[in-house]
Design a protein around this motif. Structure first.
Motif, short mmCIF file in Angstrom:
data_model
loop_
_atom_site.label_atom_id
_atom_site.label_comp_id
_atom_site.label_asym_id
_atom_site.label_seq_id
_atom_site.Cartn_x
_atom_site.Cartn_y
_atom_site.Cartn_z
N ARG A 190 -17.71 16.18 14.85
CA ARG A 190 -17.27 17.03 15.95
C ARG A 190 -16.52 18.29 15.52
N HIS A 191 -16.34 18.46 14.21
CA HIS A 191 -15.57 19.62 13.74
C HIS A 191 -16.15 20.14 12.44
N HIS A 192 -16.09 21.44 12.24
CA HIS A 192 -16.72 22.07 11.08
C HIS A 192 -15.83 22.13 9.85
N HIS A 193 -14.58 21.65 9.95
CA HIS A 193 -13.69 21.55 8.79
C HIS A 193 -13.31 20.09 8.55
N CYS A 194 -12.81 19.82 7.36
CA CYS A 194 -12.25 18.50 7.08
C CYS A 194 -10.94 18.33 7.85
N ILE A 195 -10.63 17.09 8.19
CA ILE A 195 -9.37 16.79 8.88
C ILE A 195 -8.60 15.76 8.06
N SER A 196 -7.28 15.83 8.13
CA SER A 196 -6.41 14.96 7.32
C SER A 196 -5.45 14.19 8.22
N PHE A 197 -5.07 12.99 7.74
CA PHE A 197 -4.18 12.13 8.52
C PHE A 197 -2.73 12.60 8.41
N THR A 198 -2.05 12.56 9.54
CA THR A 198 -0.62 12.83 9.57
C THR A 198 0.07 11.73 10.37
N SER A 199 1.26 11.34 9.95
CA SER A 199 1.94 10.20 10.59
C SER A 199 2.51 10.53 11.96
N SER A 200 2.72 11.80 12.25
CA SER A 200 3.22 12.21 13.57
C SER A 200 2.89 13.68 13.79
N LEU A 201 3.02 14.12 15.02
CA LEU A 201 2.69 15.50 15.39
C LEU A 201 3.93 16.25 15.85
N LEU A 202 3.85 17.57 15.80
CA LEU A 202 4.95 18.39 16.29
C LEU A 202 5.05 18.28 17.80
N LYS A 203 6.20 18.70 18.32
CA LYS A 203 6.43 18.62 19.76
C LYS A 203 5.44 19.50 20.49
N ILE A 243 -6.73 3.31 5.86
CA ILE A 243 -7.58 4.40 6.34
C ILE A 243 -7.58 5.56 5.34
N PRO A 244 -8.66 6.36 5.30
CA PRO A 244 -8.72 7.48 4.36
C PRO A 244 -7.78 8.61 4.77
N GLN A 245 -7.37 9.40 3.80
CA GLN A 245 -6.46 10.51 4.07
C GLN A 245 -7.20 11.72 4.62
N THR A 246 -8.33 12.06 4.02
CA THR A 246 -9.09 13.27 4.41
C THR A 246 -10.55 12.89 4.65
N ILE A 247 -11.09 13.31 5.78
CA ILE A 247 -12.47 12.98 6.13
C ILE A 247 -13.13 14.19 6.79
N ARG A 248 -14.43 14.08 6.96
CA ARG A 248 -15.16 15.06 7.76
C ARG A 248 -15.85 14.32 8.90
N ILE A 249 -15.70 14.83 10.12
CA ILE A 249 -16.31 14.20 11.29
C ILE A 249 -17.37 15.14 11.87
N GLN A 280 0.86 -1.19 0.00
CA GLN A 280 0.00 0.00 0.00
C GLN A 280 0.89 1.24 0.00
N PRO A 281 1.41 1.61 -1.19
CA PRO A 281 2.37 2.72 -1.27
C PRO A 281 1.81 4.07 -0.82
N LYS A 282 0.47 4.21 -0.83
CA LYS A 282 -0.13 5.46 -0.37
C LYS A 282 0.15 5.70 1.11
#
Length: 584
Positions: A220-233, A212-218, A164-166
């Motif tokens: 609980r939030h009024h904007h779309c959210i996107s997957f990231t592999s890690s977060l900033l400190k 899992i999808p890259q970009t979704i709408r949930i 799954q190269p994506k």
């Protein structure tokens, strides 16, 4: 009727699917499950020995070059039948090979302690543990763990390698030991889903997480959210469960709102996400306004054909006027009133959008004025309503909210608590409401700073309200605040008999009232409207009597709203006729 495949595409195999069995009883499985049936005969072998069974009809094996784009499997109703399937010429129906040949009992590698038994379901009410989609038709079920699997998911080939190269640049290999490694995508240990690893990158993922999808709408939030592999400190908190998010693992974030983060598993919950991948799809931010502004203070609302004029607070103090949207009284709030009739809307109700996303439901909701049977049951507070409501726009989903529950958002600021409230608990958690002391099946609001919990039935009650025999506002109080000497002015009963579910009190005059006595069990019902329930047609009227006798329980009820119907079930009558009855 569609033409069956040509004869050179199939070979005859006489098989028969078993009929529905009787519902389970407590003797069968220890509990009764409505619309859920345990199959006693394998679909592969069939059973034509009983007189109750239909005659055996042959099923033909079809192996087509192209997939059938229209027909679902009649048994599992989960997916299209594809290129290879069984076909009944007599009924023009198609069946998955796996469904027809499903064994009565299977053992699944990731759930080795218990076996799954074959069941048939008449309605969708649970989710498959593998694909997380709703189960219907033929399913595998573990009664000890309350787990469900589609027949296709249960019999699918488990791959040793996934490419799954994506999501990852290298080929992933099946790891032989389950639940021993933390998934890099969701950040949890999971015994149910197979683990795949990349020895080159030290990358670990569950079989379902890799897709899992890259970009979704949930919800609980009024904007779309996107997957990231890690977060900033830094410190990150999940926007759904309000717990800490480990920045070393994957999560969903909002590009428009700095700092909004959601756990991967929380974002993909069935009550949060609608199942749609939105990568590359532009967000639709246009919302049709609920009214057209004619001039300053004059509007034309979509629910009413006449122009409405804004009135400032204090005009109808006393609560003798009622909003047509929420059915609650007009006190000291601003409101719009029709220039030609008595149609009134709270300013906040008039400004409620026609379409919205609500935290309680993953699909978009559309505001409606007229409803089927002129009545509906709100899915948040379980109250009967005949005012405006927000109905789900998704096909085959009958979710609906009244306008008061639909106005609730996160954070929810409840006047009776010092901290903001959230929908942080999972739906399967059934805590006790601190106001009414009951355990609800519906989702509740909770305080993440303490242990305060309130259900929607109590949270949407007016915190302060007017009583016609008191010059001051009454405040909603907890049941434990009532003393043995307190009694309700309307029913003349002690608060101890009903005060444990909360009550209203005037601190200046010491007036105390049961919630139901002041508002009734269904405060969102508008008088003057009729609705049909069974063979009876009811008229909702305002109670102008001190304590009328209910025609159903023969007890005096001080409720502000009553139902009237005629005993011969043919027409609605007024209370002065002897044939009429009242119910509250």
């Amino acid at each position: 009727m569609k033409k069956p495949p040509s004869k050179n595409h199939y070979q005859s195999k006489t098989k028969k699917l078993p009929p529905m069995k009787k519902p389970l009883t407590p003797d069968d499985q220890g509990k009764s499950v409505e619309h859920f049936f345990n199959l006693k005969t394998s679909p592969f072998h069939g059973d034509n020995t009983s007189v109750d069974h239909d005659p055996v009809l042959p099923l033909f094996w079809c192996n087509n070059k192209e997939a059938d784009p229209e027909n679902d499997c009649v048994i599992c109703k989960a997916e299209k039948v594809g290129t290879d399937y069984y076909y009944c010429v007599e009924c023009d129906m198609r069946y998955h090979k796996e469904c027809v040949e499903s064994p009565l009992r299977i053992n699944y590698p990731s759930h080795a302690n218990h076996s799954f038994q074959l069941y048939s379901s008449k309605k969708r009410f649970k989710y498959c543990i593998m694909c997380r989609k709703k189960v219907n038709g033929l399913v595998y079920y573990c009664a000890l763990c309350d787990m469900y699997m589609h027949t296709l998911c249960a019999q699918a080939v488990i791959p040793f390698f996934i490419d799954q190269p994506k999501r990852h640049a290298h080929i992933l290999t099946l790891f032989p030991r389950q639940a021993s490694l933390t998934c890099n995508i969701c950040g949890v240990l999971d015994e149910l889903h197979f683990t795949y690893v990349c020895p080159i990158c030290d990358f670990v993922t569950h079989a379902d997480c890799i897709y899992i999808p890259q970009t979704i709408r949930i919800s609980r939030h009024h904007h779309c959210i996107s997957f990231t592999s890690s977060l900033l400190k830094g410190k990150w908190s999940c926007g759904v469960c309000r717990q800490e998010v480990n920045r070393k693992y994957g999560a969903y974030t909002c590009n428009a709102c700095n700092g909004y983060t959601v756990h991967t598993r929380c974002a993909l919950r069935n009550d949060i996400w609608d199942g749609k991948e939105l990568e590359g799809v532009q967000e639709d931010e246009e919302v049709e306004p609920p009214f057209k502004r004619i001039s300053d203070g004059i509007i034309l609302h979509f629910s009413h054909g006449c122009q409405m004029e804004l009135e400032t607070s204090g005009v109808h103090v006393g609560g003798n006027k009622f909003c047509q949207a929420c059915a609650l009284p007009i006190n000291e709030e601003n409101f719009y009133i029709c220039v030609e009739c008595d149609f009134i809307l709270h300013e906040t109700c008039a400004e409620a959008p026609q379409k919205k996303f609500h935290p309680l439901h993953p699909h978009a909701l559309q505001q409606k004025v007229v409803h089927e049977n002129d009545l509906f049951l709100c899915d948040a507070c379980d109250r009967l309503c005949n005012g405006f409501g927000y109905e789900c726009t998704f096909e085959d989903c009958d979710y609906i909210l009244d306008v008061v529950c639909a106005s609730a958002s996160e954070p929810f600021n409840y006047q009776g608590h010092q901290h903001p409230l959230f929908l942080a608990l999972r739906p399967n958690v059934k805590p006790m409401c601190h106001i009414c002391k009951s355990t609800k099946d519906n989702q509740v609001l909770n305080c993440i700073e303490g242990d305060f919990i309130i259900c929607f039935e109590c949270a949407t009650l007016p915190y302060v309200i007017r009583y016609k025999h008191d010059d001051h506002y009454l405040t909603l109080c907890h049941g434990e605040e009532a003393s043995d000497s307190d009694w309700c002015e309307l029913c003349e009963g002690k608060l101890s008999t009903g005060g444990e579910k909360g009550f209203y009190k005037c601190d200046d005059c010491c007036t105390t009232l049961h919630i139901n006595c002041l508002l009734g069990p269904n405060p969102f019902l508008k008088p003057g409207q009729t609705f049909t329930l069974g063979r009876n047609e009811f008229l909702v009227i305002r109670n102008n009597s001190p304590r009328p006798i209910c025609g159903t329980c023969n007890m005096r009820r001080p409720y502000p709203v009553m139902f009237f119907w005629e005993s011969d079930h043919r027409s609605v009558t007024k209370p002065k006729e002897k044939s009429s009855k009242t119910s509250v």
